[in-house]
Design a protein around this motif. Structure first.
Motif, PDB file in Angstrom:
ATOM      1  N   THR A 116     -16.359  -6.620 -11.057  1.00  0.00           N
ATOM      2  CA  THR A 116     -15.409  -6.506 -10.021  1.00  0.00           C
ATOM      3  C   THR A 116     -14.705  -5.254 -10.232  1.00  0.00           C
ATOM      4  OG1 THR A 116     -14.087  -7.424 -11.689  1.00  0.00           O
ATOM      5  CG2 THR A 116     -14.828  -8.910 -10.230  1.00  0.00           C
ATOM      6  N   GLY A 117     -15.015  -4.314 -11.194  1.00  0.00           N
ATOM      7  CA  GLY A 117     -14.569  -3.018 -11.315  1.00  0.00           C
ATOM      8  C   GLY A 117     -15.261  -1.894 -11.957  1.00  0.00           C
ATOM      9  N   ALA A 118     -15.045  -0.743 -11.838  1.00  0.00           N
ATOM     10  CA  ALA A 118     -15.905   0.448 -12.390  1.00  0.00           C
ATOM     11  C   ALA A 118     -16.485   0.298 -13.425  1.00  0.00           C
ATOM     12  CB  ALA A 118     -15.047   1.644 -12.141  1.00  0.00           C
ATOM     13  N   ALA A 119     -15.541  -0.343 -14.670  1.00  0.00           N
ATOM     14  CA  ALA A 119     -16.111  -0.450 -16.168  1.00  0.00           C
ATOM     15  C   ALA A 119     -17.470  -1.579 -16.065  1.00  0.00           C
ATOM     16  CB  ALA A 119     -14.918  -0.977 -16.750  1.00  0.00           C
ATOM     17  N   ASP A 120     -16.994  -2.445 -15.219  1.00  0.00           N
ATOM     18  CA  ASP A 120     -18.346  -3.462 -15.133  1.00  0.00           C
ATOM     19  C   ASP A 120     -19.709  -2.644 -14.603  1.00  0.00           C
ATOM     20  OD1 ASP A 120     -16.370  -5.359 -15.827  1.00  0.00           O
ATOM     21  OD2 ASP A 120     -15.867  -5.930 -13.772  1.00  0.00           O
ATOM     22  N   LEU A 121     -19.623  -1.864 -13.715  1.00  0.00           N
ATOM     23  CA  LEU A 121     -20.657  -1.184 -13.248  1.00  0.00           C
ATOM     24  C   LEU A 121     -21.384  -0.392 -14.282  1.00  0.00           C
ATOM     25  CD1 LEU A 121     -19.466  -1.991 -10.532  1.00  0.00           C
ATOM     26  CD2 LEU A 121     -20.272   0.150  -9.619  1.00  0.00           C
ATOM     27  N   SER A 132     -23.269  -6.820  -9.790  1.00  0.00           N
ATOM     28  CA  SER A 132     -23.093  -7.528  -8.556  1.00  0.00           C
ATOM     29  C   SER A 132     -21.811  -7.738  -7.987  1.00  0.00           C
ATOM     30  CB  SER A 132     -23.756  -9.118  -8.853  1.00  0.00           C
ATOM     31  OG  SER A 132     -25.204  -9.014  -8.969  1.00  0.00           O
ATOM     32  N   LEU A 133     -21.201  -7.136  -6.903  1.00  0.00           N
ATOM     33  CA  LEU A 133     -19.903  -7.310  -6.367  1.00  0.00           C
ATOM     34  C   LEU A 133     -20.471  -8.010  -5.271  1.00  0.00           C
ATOM     35  CD1 LEU A 133     -20.479  -3.670  -7.292  1.00  0.00           C
ATOM     36  CD2 LEU A 133     -18.269  -4.108  -7.671  1.00  0.00           C
ATOM     37  N   MET A 134     -19.202  -8.184  -4.667  1.00  0.00           N
ATOM     38  CA  MET A 134     -19.136  -8.866  -3.181  1.00  0.00           C
ATOM     39  C   MET A 134     -18.133  -8.122  -2.379  1.00  0.00           C
ATOM     40  SD  MET A 134     -18.847 -12.681  -4.022  1.00  0.00           S
ATOM     41  CE  MET A 134     -17.690 -12.822  -5.266  1.00  0.00           C
ATOM     42  N   GLY A 135     -18.627  -7.921  -1.095  1.00  0.00           N
ATOM     43  CA  GLY A 135     -17.777  -7.531   0.220  1.00  0.00           C
ATOM     44  C   GLY A 135     -17.926  -8.482   1.275  1.00  0.00           C
ATOM     45  N   ALA A 136     -16.511  -8.733   1.618  1.00  0.00           N
ATOM     46  CA  ALA A 136     -16.447  -9.707   2.956  1.00  0.00           C
ATOM     47  C   ALA A 136     -16.754  -8.827   4.306  1.00  0.00           C
ATOM     48  CB  ALA A 136     -15.187 -10.285   2.942  1.00  0.00           C
ATOM     49  N   GLU A 137     -17.530  -9.232   5.156  1.00  0.00           N
ATOM     50  CA  GLU A 137     -17.896  -8.426   6.351  1.00  0.00           C
ATOM     51  C   GLU A 137     -17.063  -8.907   7.349  1.00  0.00           C
ATOM     52  OE1 GLU A 137     -21.547  -6.254   8.328  1.00  0.00           O
ATOM     53  OE2 GLU A 137     -21.882  -7.990   7.223  1.00  0.00           O
ATOM     54  N   GLY A 138     -16.069  -8.544   7.810  1.00  0.00           N
ATOM     55  CA  GLY A 138     -15.259  -8.717   9.045  1.00  0.00           C
ATOM     56  C   GLY A 138     -13.971  -9.487   8.691  1.00  0.00           C
ATOM     57  N   GLY A 139     -12.949  -9.006   9.111  1.00  0.00           N
ATOM     58  CA  GLY A 139     -11.646  -9.606   8.840  1.00  0.00           C
ATOM     59  C   GLY A 139     -11.286 -10.987   9.599  1.00  0.00           C
ATOM     60  N   HIS A 140     -12.427 -11.562  10.612  1.00  0.00           N
ATOM     61  CA  HIS A 140     -12.119 -12.830  10.883  1.00  0.00           C
ATOM     62  C   HIS A 140     -12.235 -13.545   9.670  1.00  0.00           C
ATOM     63  CE1 HIS A 140     -16.350 -11.946  10.679  1.00  0.00           C
ATOM     64  NE2 HIS A 140     -16.905 -13.213  10.653  1.00  0.00           N
ATOM     65  N   SER A 141     -12.815 -13.220   8.684  1.00  0.00           N
ATOM     66  CA  SER A 141     -12.960 -14.287   7.529  1.00  0.00           C
ATOM     67  C   SER A 141     -11.758 -14.433   7.003  1.00  0.00           C
ATOM     68  CB  SER A 141     -14.002 -13.375   6.440  1.00  0.00           C
ATOM     69  OG  SER A 141     -15.103 -13.368   6.754  1.00  0.00           O
ATOM     70  N   ILE A 142     -10.545 -13.799   6.944  1.00  0.00           N
ATOM     71  CA  ILE A 142      -9.429 -14.107   6.558  1.00  0.00           C
ATOM     72  C   ILE A 142      -8.368 -14.961   7.466  1.00  0.00           C
ATOM     73  CG2 ILE A 142      -9.374 -12.402   4.783  1.00  0.00           C
ATOM     74  CD1 ILE A 142      -7.088 -11.048   6.513  1.00  0.00           C
ATOM     75  N   ASN A 143      -8.928 -15.099   8.620  1.00  0.00           N
ATOM     76  CA  ASN A 143      -8.065 -15.906   9.869  1.00  0.00           C
ATOM     77  C   ASN A 143      -6.626 -15.353   9.737  1.00  0.00           C
ATOM     78  OD1 ASN A 143      -7.591 -17.923  11.489  1.00  0.00           O
ATOM     79  ND2 ASN A 143      -7.366 -19.599  10.215  1.00  0.00           N
ATOM     80  N   SER A 144      -6.642 -14.249   9.586  1.00  0.00           N
ATOM     81  CA  SER A 144      -5.319 -13.417   9.596  1.00  0.00           C
ATOM     82  C   SER A 144      -4.064 -14.129   8.774  1.00  0.00           C
ATOM     83  CB  SER A 144      -4.708 -13.590  11.082  1.00  0.00           C
ATOM     84  OG  SER A 144      -5.183 -13.064  12.282  1.00  0.00           O
ATOM     85  N   LEU A 380     -14.295   3.023  -6.463  1.00  0.00           N
ATOM     86  CA  LEU A 380     -14.017   1.717  -6.950  1.00  0.00           C
ATOM     87  C   LEU A 380     -12.926   1.942  -8.174  1.00  0.00           C
ATOM     88  CD1 LEU A 380     -14.222  -1.413  -6.700  1.00  0.00           C
ATOM     89  CD2 LEU A 380     -16.131  -1.353  -8.446  1.00  0.00           C
ATOM     90  N   GLY A 381     -13.135   2.846  -9.056  1.00  0.00           N
ATOM     91  CA  GLY A 381     -12.007   2.999  -9.874  1.00  0.00           C
ATOM     92  C   GLY A 381     -10.822   3.542  -9.563  1.00  0.00           C
ATOM     93  N   ASP A 382     -11.111   4.487  -8.293  1.00  0.00           N
ATOM     94  CA  ASP A 382      -9.778   5.157  -7.838  1.00  0.00           C
ATOM     95  C   ASP A 382      -8.681   3.867  -7.046  1.00  0.00           C
ATOM     96  OD1 ASP A 382     -10.546   7.597  -8.771  1.00  0.00           O
ATOM     97  OD2 ASP A 382     -11.215   8.417  -6.670  1.00  0.00           O
ATOM     98  N   ALA A 383      -9.654   2.925  -6.448  1.00  0.00           N
ATOM     99  CA  ALA A 383      -8.775   2.057  -5.724  1.00  0.00           C
ATOM    100  C   ALA A 383      -8.030   1.125  -6.852  1.00  0.00           C
ATOM    101  CB  ALA A 383      -9.832   1.085  -4.909  1.00  0.00           C
ATOM    102  N   GLU A 384      -8.890   0.861  -8.004  1.00  0.00           N
ATOM    103  CA  GLU A 384      -8.103   0.031  -9.142  1.00  0.00           C
ATOM    104  C   GLU A 384      -6.912   0.831  -9.618  1.00  0.00           C
ATOM    105  OE1 GLU A 384     -11.302  -1.988 -11.930  1.00  0.00           O
ATOM    106  OE2 GLU A 384     -12.032  -0.059 -11.183  1.00  0.00           O
ATOM    107  N   SER A 385      -7.095   2.097  -9.679  1.00  0.00           N
ATOM    108  CA  SER A 385      -5.773   3.039 -10.178  1.00  0.00           C
ATOM    109  C   SER A 385      -4.726   2.931  -9.435  1.00  0.00           C
ATOM    110  CB  SER A 385      -6.677   4.370 -10.343  1.00  0.00           C
ATOM    111  OG  SER A 385      -7.265   4.804 -11.243  1.00  0.00           O
ATOM    112  N   VAL A 386      -4.891   3.015  -7.768  1.00  0.00           N
ATOM    113  CA  VAL A 386      -3.860   2.726  -7.034  1.00  0.00           C
ATOM    114  C   VAL A 386      -3.358   1.467  -7.092  1.00  0.00           C
ATOM    115  CG1 VAL A 386      -3.348   2.585  -4.357  1.00  0.00           C
ATOM    116  CG2 VAL A 386      -4.786   4.497  -5.215  1.00  0.00           C
ATOM    117  N   ALA A 387      -4.164   0.635  -7.346  1.00  0.00           N
ATOM    118  CA  ALA A 387      -3.519  -0.877  -7.425  1.00  0.00           C
ATOM    119  C   ALA A 387      -2.652  -0.980  -8.660  1.00  0.00           C
ATOM    120  CB  ALA A 387      -4.574  -1.807  -7.159  1.00  0.00           C
ATOM    121  N   SER A 388      -3.203  -0.415  -9.881  1.00  0.00           N
ATOM    122  CA  SER A 388      -2.420  -0.281 -11.089  1.00  0.00           C
ATOM    123  C   SER A 388      -1.005   0.217 -11.080  1.00  0.00           C
ATOM    124  CB  SER A 388      -3.332   0.309 -12.136  1.00  0.00           C
ATOM    125  OG  SER A 388      -4.308  -0.473 -12.395  1.00  0.00           O
TER     126      SER A 388
END
Length: 392
Positions: A116-121, A132-144, A380-388
């Motif tokens: 789920t993160g850069a360290a895991d890679l 093994s990571l996951m990506g959801a393809e299409g915002g329809h998946s969250i039903n707004s 991926l690590g940069d996105a984690e840093s922004v979230a932190s």
């Protein structure tokens, strides 16, 4: 003629041997593979019927032996569902896709490592497993629903493609009639929430207006999980140069795809006709099942298909490097999500052929290490840093 950089006996060329050595140290992080959807379509998630520990080349582009042969070190498994599944049905189907990936991880722990993160890679690389990571393809998946978005993140999804082939109420797709003119205010909220969570904003499939709005909104690097250059092949699914030019300031990564209709101009019109042929026969145009592929084959016999090659894909990377810079490129093959592949890139074992082609074009080992591994781990690590920082 062999379909790889090999001599006439079929033996690997010097470039391919060097490519394999490089991938042993800096394996491929691939941004998009539709194996879970193929398993749903073909066998209803019966993993005994498609045991990917063995050669499944008769049915799939992907299995464990070929991932190893291709030098794949990390894979974003797409938890895609079609856009004709809407509302709660799309949410449910996405959860079923997530469950499929989790079952694959449980079934093949010696080969596939949860990530789920850069360290895991990096940990998986040291262990010799495929992160093994996951990506959801299409915002329809969250039903707004931001609550559904947060739930997907909690279940391990680390990117979401804002749209697939059709608009969502809050974002425009590249292949639909403009609806909101890019991102709506709620679409901007979705991007901000993804930044807060540490989920990568994926801009493949979205309209150029949506790309620009997302870049204006996001405080974290974005990705294109499987898109190529619009200047090289003028398809709306590809990335315009003005957007590629913005990646250095954003820190994002564009992951070149191999899909012939997105990389070869001559394939664009042919594919439109082939898709219409499928629809006339009652198939969805993205169907890769046995009957649909038989219909494709009959069409191709009457109307020969333009053939993309390894060189075609390399042309995109050459241009994208010139515009965005080497620090902002990656690879997203879209295996098991496309009916056709370029000659020489028929399945996940073929990444060394692309790396060999780039070596012959003068790409340095240092540049190729960024393309295959380092850029995607960094983003991926940069996105984690922004979230932190957002949660501090």
């Amino acid at each position: 003629m062999p379909d790889s950089p090999s001599d006439t006996s079929g033996a690997p060329s010097d470039a391919e041997l060097r490519a394999r050595a490089l991938l042993a140290e800096f394996p491929v992080v691939d941004g998009h593979n539709d194996l879970p959807w193929a398993l749903r379509q073909q066998v209803g998630y019966d993993l005994d019927a498609r045991d990917i520990a063995t050669d499944q080349s008769a049915h799939l582009h992907t299995d464990l032996p070929r991932l190893r042969a291709g030098g794949v070190g990390a894979q974003y498994w797409s938890v895609y569902v079609r856009t004709d599944l809407a509302g709660d049905a799309a949410v449910r189907a996405t959860l079923e896709q997530i469950d499929c990936v989790q079952r694959l991880l449980e079934r093949y722990p010696a080969d596939l490592a949860p990530a789920t993160g850069a360290a895991d890679l990096e940990r998986a690389r040291r262990e010799g497993r495929v992160a093994s990571l996951m990506g959801a393809e299409g915002g329809h998946s969250i039903n707004s629903s931001l609550a559904v978005l947060r739930t997907f993140h909690a279940l391990g999804v680390r990117y979401m493609t804002l749209t697939h082939n059709d608009n969502v109420p809050w974002a425009d797709s590249a292949t639909d009639v403009p609806g909101v003119g890019g991102l709506s205010p709620f679409g901007q909220e979705v991007v901000r929430e993804m930044n807060r969570l540490g989920m990568l904003v994926d801009l493949s499939h979205v309209a150029a207006t949506t790309m620009r709005d997302a870049l204006d909104t996001s405080t974290a690097p974005v990705i294109f999980s499987h898109s190529s250059s619009r200047a090289v092949c003028d398809h709306p699914r590809n990335i315009p140069d003005d957007v590629l030019e913005r990646l250095p300031a954003n820190g994002g990564v564009a992951m070149v795809t191999f899909v012939p209709k997105f990389v070869l101009q001559a394939a664009v019109d042919w594919t439109a006709a082939a898709d219409e042929n499928l629809r006339e026969r009652g198939f969805h145009h993205l169907d890769t099942g046995t009957e649909a592929m038989a219909a494709h084959a009959a069409f191709e016999e009457r109307y020969p298909r333009p053939r993309a090659t390894v060189s075609t894909v390399a042309d995109h990377l050459d241009h994208m490097r010139e515009v965005a810079g080497i620090d902002h490129l990656g690879i997203g093959g879209d295996y098991d999500g496309t009916a056709f592949t370029p000659d020489g890139l028929s399945d996940v074992s073929c990444y060394p052929r692309l790396i060999a082609e780039l070596l012959t074009r003068g790409w340095s080992p240092a540049d190729l290490a960024k393309l295959t591994w380092s850029n995607s781990v960094r983003v991926l690590g940069d996105a984690e840093s922004v979230a932190s920082g957002a949660s501090a």
